[in-house]
Motif scaffolding. Structure first.
Motif, PDB file in Angstrom:
ATOM      1  N   PRO A  80      30.154  86.844  61.800  1.00 53.13           N
ATOM      2  CA  PRO A  80      31.081  85.871  62.393  1.00 53.13           C
ATOM      3  C   PRO A  80      32.369  85.807  61.592  1.00 53.13           C
ATOM      4  O   PRO A  80      32.400  86.096  60.392  1.00 53.13           O
ATOM      5  CB  PRO A  80      30.312  84.548  62.319  1.00 53.13           C
ATOM      6  N   LEU A  81      33.440  85.440  62.264  1.00 49.11           N
ATOM      7  CA  LEU A  81      34.753  85.409  61.628  1.00 49.11           C
ATOM      8  C   LEU A  81      34.778  84.491  60.419  1.00 49.11           C
ATOM      9  O   LEU A  81      35.352  84.823  59.384  1.00 49.11           O
ATOM     10  CB  LEU A  81      35.799  84.949  62.651  1.00 49.11           C
ATOM     11  N   ARG A  82      34.133  83.341  60.512  1.00 49.85           N
ATOM     12  CA  ARG A  82      34.200  82.372  59.422  1.00 49.85           C
ATOM     13  C   ARG A  82      33.561  82.909  58.139  1.00 49.85           C
ATOM     14  O   ARG A  82      33.996  82.577  57.034  1.00 49.85           O
ATOM     15  CB  ARG A  82      33.554  81.053  59.831  1.00 49.85           C
ATOM     16  N   ASP A  83      32.527  83.752  58.253  1.00 52.06           N
ATOM     17  CA  ASP A  83      31.903  84.335  57.061  1.00 52.06           C
ATOM     18  C   ASP A  83      32.848  85.303  56.362  1.00 52.06           C
ATOM     19  O   ASP A  83      32.935  85.341  55.124  1.00 52.06           O
ATOM     20  CB  ASP A  83      30.605  85.059  57.428  1.00 52.06           C
ATOM     21  N   LEU A  84      33.556  86.106  57.157  1.00 52.69           N
ATOM     22  CA  LEU A  84      34.502  87.056  56.579  1.00 52.69           C
ATOM     23  C   LEU A  84      35.700  86.334  55.972  1.00 52.69           C
ATOM     24  O   LEU A  84      36.182  86.686  54.898  1.00 52.69           O
ATOM     25  CB  LEU A  84      34.961  88.054  57.642  1.00 52.69           C
ATOM     26  N   GLU A  85      36.185  85.291  56.642  1.00 46.79           N
ATOM     27  CA  GLU A  85      37.307  84.530  56.107  1.00 46.79           C
ATOM     28  C   GLU A  85      36.920  83.816  54.818  1.00 46.79           C
ATOM     29  O   GLU A  85      37.750  83.647  53.915  1.00 46.79           O
ATOM     30  CB  GLU A  85      37.804  83.528  57.141  1.00 46.79           C
ATOM     31  N   ALA A  86      35.662  83.395  54.709  1.00 51.75           N
ATOM     32  CA  ALA A  86      35.194  82.737  53.484  1.00 51.75           C
ATOM     33  C   ALA A  86      35.254  83.694  52.299  1.00 51.75           C
ATOM     34  O   ALA A  86      35.568  83.286  51.167  1.00 51.75           O
ATOM     35  CB  ALA A  86      33.772  82.222  53.683  1.00 51.75           C
ATOM     36  N   VAL A  87      34.981  84.975  52.533  1.00 47.59           N
ATOM     37  CA  VAL A  87      35.071  85.968  51.472  1.00 47.59           C
ATOM     38  C   VAL A  87      36.516  86.133  51.023  1.00 47.59           C
ATOM     39  O   VAL A  87      36.815  86.191  49.822  1.00 47.59           O
ATOM     40  CB  VAL A  87      34.496  87.323  51.949  1.00 47.59           C
ATOM     41  N   VAL A  88      37.438  86.207  51.985  1.00 43.88           N
ATOM     42  CA  VAL A  88      38.850  86.361  51.653  1.00 43.88           C
ATOM     43  C   VAL A  88      39.328  85.202  50.787  1.00 43.88           C
ATOM     44  O   VAL A  88      40.078  85.387  49.819  1.00 43.88           O
ATOM     45  CB  VAL A  88      39.703  86.455  52.934  1.00 43.88           C
ATOM     46  N   ARG A  89      38.866  83.981  51.105  1.00 44.78           N
ATOM     47  CA  ARG A  89      39.323  82.792  50.372  1.00 44.78           C
ATOM     48  C   ARG A  89      38.905  82.808  48.904  1.00 44.78           C
ATOM     49  O   ARG A  89      39.557  82.185  48.071  1.00 44.78           O
ATOM     50  CB  ARG A  89      38.779  81.528  51.031  1.00 44.78           C
ATOM     51  N   VAL A  90      37.836  83.511  48.560  1.00 44.03           N
ATOM     52  CA  VAL A  90      37.340  83.481  47.178  1.00 44.03           C
ATOM     53  C   VAL A  90      37.582  84.792  46.440  1.00 44.03           C
ATOM     54  O   VAL A  90      37.115  84.958  45.313  1.00 44.03           O
ATOM     55  CB  VAL A  90      35.835  83.137  47.133  1.00 44.03           C
ATOM     56  N   LEU A  91      38.333  85.710  47.035  1.00 44.98           N
ATOM     57  CA  LEU A  91      38.646  86.967  46.353  1.00 44.98           C
ATOM     58  C   LEU A  91      39.567  86.700  45.162  1.00 44.98           C
ATOM     59  O   LEU A  91      40.654  86.123  45.330  1.00 44.98           O
ATOM     60  CB  LEU A  91      39.352  87.933  47.302  1.00 44.98           C
ATOM     61  N   PRO A  92      39.191  87.087  43.956  1.00 43.43           N
ATOM     62  CA  PRO A  92      40.102  86.931  42.809  1.00 43.43           C
ATOM     63  C   PRO A  92      41.352  87.769  43.038  1.00 43.43           C
ATOM     64  O   PRO A  92      41.284  88.901  43.520  1.00 43.43           O
ATOM     65  CB  PRO A  92      39.288  87.472  41.627  1.00 43.43           C
TER      66      PRO A  92
END
Length: 425
Positions: free
Chosen positions: A133-145
């Protein structure tokens, strides 16, 4: 109606610079060569379709079909997000057309397909079975150092993956580190060279450089006192109202607060609030006499009175949506949205949640208007370009190689205050 489960995907290199320029003060007076004033007429749909077709290579008949059906496309997009909830994995159209795709983790249920087909009213609609789902992928982007070596990060809904642009020579390292931290998340990594801030020296409305006294978007603005030396130059975006006063929106990286703004040697106002951080590259400046309020933008030399009548909701933007830009350097250029909610490091600053299009933009276009027909979409921030043998900045020839970034207009309103004017004063 069609159903498919996967796509082949490519990721284009991203080379982005802030599109503010430096222009000698004397250049502001070199207006004799500007195009002469001509009859002021309103922009019609066929003219916009022709401009988009010119810059994208999409047949004008298909562009017109997309513009005529924007309400049905938007309604389908919004309903898909609502009905699919946490399973929603993306929505896009083929560039500048009305051919839509809706993706959901595990596939779009038949009952939802039926509702979406009904709302789309016969438009070409494809359903895609995605894994994430889109929200799971966006959550990864938000926490990328941001120290891993990437300069752009976001979600590619077509590939159903996190898409990264890495500094040259860092791609393999970025891929290894991201895979170690997020082993169950698909991602693509491409290497490209980011460009830092480009410093270039290159109604009686005559041109984008001499257009007074009615305020409008898409024209040249200078910052600071009158001087014989170089001054920063950008573009106006949209007119608006803030705390009951007339204002104009532009890009935050163009200049900080409390700086004079002028056009054609006439003081326009003073920068009130400027933000170039977090999720926003936006600013607002005051408007003083003799400037007069309007809801207009300078489309081209034949249409100087194009009226803005709506503001785009950020969440409603989608890949493939038509989008045009108005700026002092390249004028009216068009394309389609190629990415939404992307993070990008530009000019050494991390900006989150930006939107990308493949319209041409060059230094000096920063702060310019981004719009679809009469709907304000955002304010120009950065762009991909290169320098020719003479040292001049030029856009890539192919639409697939172009990239322009902008901050959505509703977010700029929320961060710096006020609201874009969508009715005549």
């Amino acid at each position: 109606m069609k159903t498919r489960s996967k796509f082949a995907t490519t990721t284009a290199a991203v080379v982005v610079a802030l599109t503010v320029g430096l222009v000698p003060a004397s250049a502001a007076d070199e207006r004799a060569a500007d195009a002469p004033a001509s009859e002021q007429v309103e922009l019609d749909l066929s003219a916009e379709a022709a401009a988009i077709a010119r810059d994208t290579g999409v047949p004008v008949s298909e562009v017109e079909q997309a513009l005529l059906n924007v309400d049905r496309i938007d309604a389908t997009h919004r309903l898909a997000r609502t009905l699919l909830g946490g399973a929603f994995a993306g929505f896009w159209t083929e560039p500048a057309t009305a051919r839509m795709s809706v993706a959901a983790a595990g596939g779009v249920p038949p009952a939802v397909q039926a509702r979406l087909v009904a709302v789309s009213e016969g438009l070409d609609l494809t359903f895609v079975a995605a894994v994430h789902p889109l929200r799971d992928l966006e959550a990864v982007v938000r926490v990328l150092p941001d120290d891993l070596g990437w300069h752009q990060a976001g979600v590619d809904p077509v590939a159903n993956a996190v898409a990264l642009e890495a500094h040259p020579g860092r791609g393999a390292q970025v891929a290894v580190e991201v895979a170690a931290r997020f082993p169950n998340i698909p991602f693509t990594v491409n290497e490209s060279e980011p460009v830092e801030l480009a410093q270039l020296v290159p109604d009686t409305c005559v041109s984008r450089r001499n257009c007074t006294p009615v305020a409008r978007g898409g024209v040249e603005i200078f910052f600071g006192p009158e001087t014989t030396g170089p001054r920063p130059v950008c573009s106006s975006g949209f007119t608006g109202v803030r705390d009951g006063a007339h204002v104009v929106y532009t890009a935050g990286h163009c200049q900080g607060a409390n700086v004079r703004v002028s056009h054609a040697g006439v003081t326009w106002g003073t920068m009130l609030v400027s933000r170039f951080s977090g999720d926003t590259d936006g600013a607002v400046f005051s408007q003083v006499a003799p400037w007069q309020p309007s809801n207009m933008a300078y489309w081209n030399d034949n249409v100087k009175t194009h009226r803005i009548t709506a503001r785009r909701v950020t969440a409603d933007q989608y890949v493939g949506e038509a989008s045009c830009k108005l700026g002092r350097t390249t004028g009216n250029t068009c394309g389609t949205i190629t990415a939404v909610n992307r993070d990008i490091i530009v000019g050494g600053t991390l900006l989150t949640g930006q939107t990308f299009t493949n319209a041409c933009a060059l230094p000096g276009d920063s702060g310019g208007s981004v719009l679809r027909t009469s709907t304000a979409q955002g304010i120009v921030s950065g762009a991909r370009f290169h320098f020719d043998e003479a040292g001049g900045a030029v856009c890539p020839r192919q639409a697939a190689d172009r990239l322009m970034s902008y901050t959505p207009i509703r977010r700029i309103e929320a961060r710096v205050g006020g609201v874009v004017r969508t009715t005549a004063p």
